[in-house]
Design an enzyme around this catalytic site. Structure first.
Site, PDB file in Angstrom:
ATOM      1  N   LYS A  72     -19.047   0.339 -11.709  1.00 44.12           N
ATOM      2  CA  LYS A  72     -19.839  -0.644 -10.969  1.00 44.12           C
ATOM      3  C   LYS A  72     -21.077  -1.114 -11.730  1.00 44.12           C
ATOM      4  O   LYS A  72     -21.539  -2.228 -11.552  1.00 44.12           O
ATOM      5  CB  LYS A  72     -20.229  -0.074  -9.614  1.00 44.12           C
ATOM      6  CG  LYS A  72     -19.043  -0.015  -8.660  1.00 44.12           C
ATOM      7  CD  LYS A  72     -19.509   0.144  -7.224  1.00 44.12           C
ATOM      8  CE  LYS A  72     -18.360  -0.079  -6.257  1.00 44.12           C
ATOM      9  NZ  LYS A  72     -17.428   1.063  -6.221  1.00 44.12           N
TER      10      LYS A  72
ATOM     11  N   GLU B   6     -25.013  -5.214  -0.474  1.00 47.61           N
ATOM     12  CA  GLU B   6     -24.366  -4.474   0.607  1.00 47.61           C
ATOM     13  C   GLU B   6     -23.759  -3.226  -0.006  1.00 47.61           C
ATOM     14  O   GLU B   6     -23.461  -3.206  -1.197  1.00 47.61           O
ATOM     15  CB  GLU B   6     -23.268  -5.316   1.252  1.00 47.61           C
ATOM     16  CG  GLU B   6     -21.888  -5.268   0.544  1.00 47.61           C
ATOM     17  CD  GLU B   6     -21.873  -5.838  -0.864  1.00 47.61           C
ATOM     18  OE1 GLU B   6     -22.756  -6.658  -1.185  1.00 47.61           O
ATOM     19  OE2 GLU B   6     -20.988  -5.460  -1.658  1.00 47.61           O
TER      20      GLU B   6
ATOM     21  N   SER C 121     -11.674   4.862 -12.691  1.00 50.92           N
ATOM     22  CA  SER C 121     -12.814   4.013 -12.333  1.00 50.92           C
ATOM     23  C   SER C 121     -14.111   4.793 -12.141  1.00 50.92           C
ATOM     24  O   SER C 121     -15.195   4.249 -12.327  1.00 50.92           O
ATOM     25  CB  SER C 121     -12.487   3.225 -11.058  1.00 50.92           C
ATOM     26  OG  SER C 121     -12.080   4.100 -10.022  1.00 50.92           O
TER      27      SER C 121
HETATM   28  C1  PLP Z   1     -16.218   1.111  -5.572  1.00 51.37           C
HETATM   29  C2  PLP Z   1     -15.220   1.879  -6.312  1.00 51.37           C
HETATM   30  C3  PLP Z   1     -13.876   1.462  -6.411  1.00 51.37           C
HETATM   31  C4  PLP Z   1     -13.325   0.267  -5.689  1.00 51.37           C
HETATM   32  O1  PLP Z   1     -13.890  -0.954  -6.028  1.00 51.37           O
HETATM   33  P1  PLP Z   1     -13.133  -2.038  -6.888  1.00 51.37           P
HETATM   34  O2  PLP Z   1     -14.006  -3.229  -6.787  1.00 51.37           O
HETATM   35  O3  PLP Z   1     -11.783  -2.249  -6.293  1.00 51.37           O
HETATM   36  O4  PLP Z   1     -13.036  -1.520  -8.277  1.00 51.37           O
HETATM   37  C5  PLP Z   1     -13.010   2.208  -7.180  1.00 51.37           C
HETATM   38  N1  PLP Z   1     -13.411   3.321  -7.821  1.00 51.37           N
HETATM   39  C6  PLP Z   1     -14.695   3.752  -7.759  1.00 51.37           C
HETATM   40  C7  PLP Z   1     -15.067   4.990  -8.488  1.00 51.37           C
HETATM   41  C8  PLP Z   1     -15.634   3.054  -7.001  1.00 51.37           C
HETATM   42  O5  PLP Z   1     -16.902   3.500  -6.945  1.00 51.37           O
END
Ligand code: PLP
Length: 395
Positions: free
Chosen positions: A91, A113, A379
């Site tokens: 993020k 948000e 992610s």
């Molecule tokens: C917020 C988040 C997501 C989901 O958000 P996307 O916009 O779909 O990438 C996925 N993995 C993690 C670790 C997150 O913090």
């Protein structure tokens, strides 16, 4: 007819996208539509952005050949390690880019948000870095459930405003942020956390996350002697880490795209966040996309053990990829994701975020050839999910 899977000039991906905003925001959104590309593509922006990604975030993130998992799934499995970024997820790539843009557009106040608090923390972090005042809207229920992230945001200097309307979760926090934006369109920049919202946000966020696929291209060239994989895999909430993973391969038919959305307790149970499987076309937060809704169009609350995937909509880019069958989309239930998180931890010594574990769980729904090159984006890291994981270990 535009055959590309990229956005068109009007902000549409096929039938999805656009900018359905209240009249009072029209000029602000129009202004952003006109300025985001020239600024993002300017040398000055690119220099600052890339320097921060390198020295502050810690990029490039490694592309790691996961030896034991490759053996298990019978392919060459690479993990793209977004979990190693500063603040623990992808993020931050987006919030750094948006706050640089906000400054260049002369904005003096940031709003955001957040659901679980991950995007709130990433926004509060860059606001501290850039010395900008920051207000984060979060559903009152989430403020209670995610108290560690609330404290992080507060320590970083952000004001967290609990939202007590509706179900008191992410959808309501987003509505409240939009309301704030309507009241202060001149001086306030709204940092949206995923590839959702009115045009240009989905495209802007995808571009700011596209550093992921840019690095994958270079890293694969080095490690495999070719710049493309056979498969790209990522989880989708709103879609930003997936968009970043696939960005430079969208129109490259050699590369198959696999997305994992959160099935919750199962699509058929109704307790789900699998928007692509369970949603219908509608308008949510300024974009035409797939939305989980009742027959008369009321938004249905998304349900998933994973707070980051708990969104009743989906990015317009991904809705288009799904309906045109460019992407294969799996719905992964809570228990499958939990199991995958443990498997990855024990096989590779990497504790993934519960969101990322949904992408990992999709591996067992696939069949590979031994020489297939698969890149799966991790992610985020799982520190925030330890309570959930350990509860499972006991039970
Ligand atoms: C917020 C988040 C997501 C989901 O958000 P996307 O916009 O779909 O990438 C996925 N993995 C993690 C670790 C997150 O913090």
């Amino acid at each position: 007819m535009n055959n590309s899977f990229s956005v068109d000039e009007r902000g549409f991906y096929g039938d999805f996208g656009g900018a359905y905003v209240p009249e009072i925001l029209y000029a602000t959104v129009r202004n952003l539509q006109q300025h985001y590309l020239p600024i993002l593509e300017s040398q000055e922006f690119q220099d600052e952005y890339m320097q921060l990604l390198r020295d502050y975030v810690g990029r490039p993130s490694p592309l790691y050949l996961a030896r034991r998992m490759s053996q298990k799934y019978g392919c060459r499995l690479y993990l793209k390690r977004e979990d190693l970024n500063h603040t623990g997820a992808h993020k931050i790539n987006n919030t750094i880019g948006q706050i640089l843009l906000a400054k260049k557009m002369g904005k003096r106040r940031i709003i955001a948000e957040t659901g679980a608090g991950q995007h709130g923390v990433a926004t509060a972090t860059v606001c501290a870095l850039m010395d900008m005042p920051c207000v984060v809207y979060q559903g009152a229920l989430d403020v209670e459930r995610q108290h560690v992230n609330v404290k992080r945001m507060q320590m970083l200097g952000a004001e967290v405003r609990p939202v007590r309307t509706g179900n008191q979760t992410l959808k309501d926090a987003t509505n409240e942020a939009i309301r704030d934006w309507c009241c202060h369109p001149q001086d306030t920049f709204y940092i949206i956390g995923s590839t959702v919202g009115p045009h240009p946000y989905p495209d802007m966020v995808a571009r700011l996350q596209s550093i992921i696929s840019k690095e994958i291209r270079e890293q694969l060239q080095q490690k495999e002697g070719r710049s493309w994989p056979d498969y790209l895999m990522a989880c989708v909430g709103g879609g930003s880490n997936a968009a970043g993973t696939i960005y430079h391969y969208l129109d490259d038919e050699r590369v198959r795209i696999v997305l994992a959305e959160a099935g919750g307790q199962g699509v058929e149970t109704g307790h789900t966040a699998a928007t692509i499987h369970a949603g219908r076309v509608g308008i949510l937060h300024g974009a035409r996309t797939l939305v989980m809704q009742t027959p008369d169009g009321q938004i249905v609350e998304a349900e998933s053990l994973s707070a980051g995937l708990d969104y009743p909509g989906i990015g317009p880019m991904h809705a288009n990829l799904a309906v045109r069958r460019r992407a294969t989309v799996f719905s992964i239930n809570d228990d499958e994701a939990l199991q995958a998180a443990f498997e990855m931890t024990r096989l590779e010594g990497i504790i993934p975020a519960l969101e990322s574990a949904h992408a990992v769980a999709a591996l067992r729904k696939m069949t590979f050839r031994a020489d297939d090159v698969v890149v799966l984006t991790v992610s985020g890291r799982g520190d925030k999910d330890l309570d959930t994981y350990l509860e499972r270990l006991k039970g």
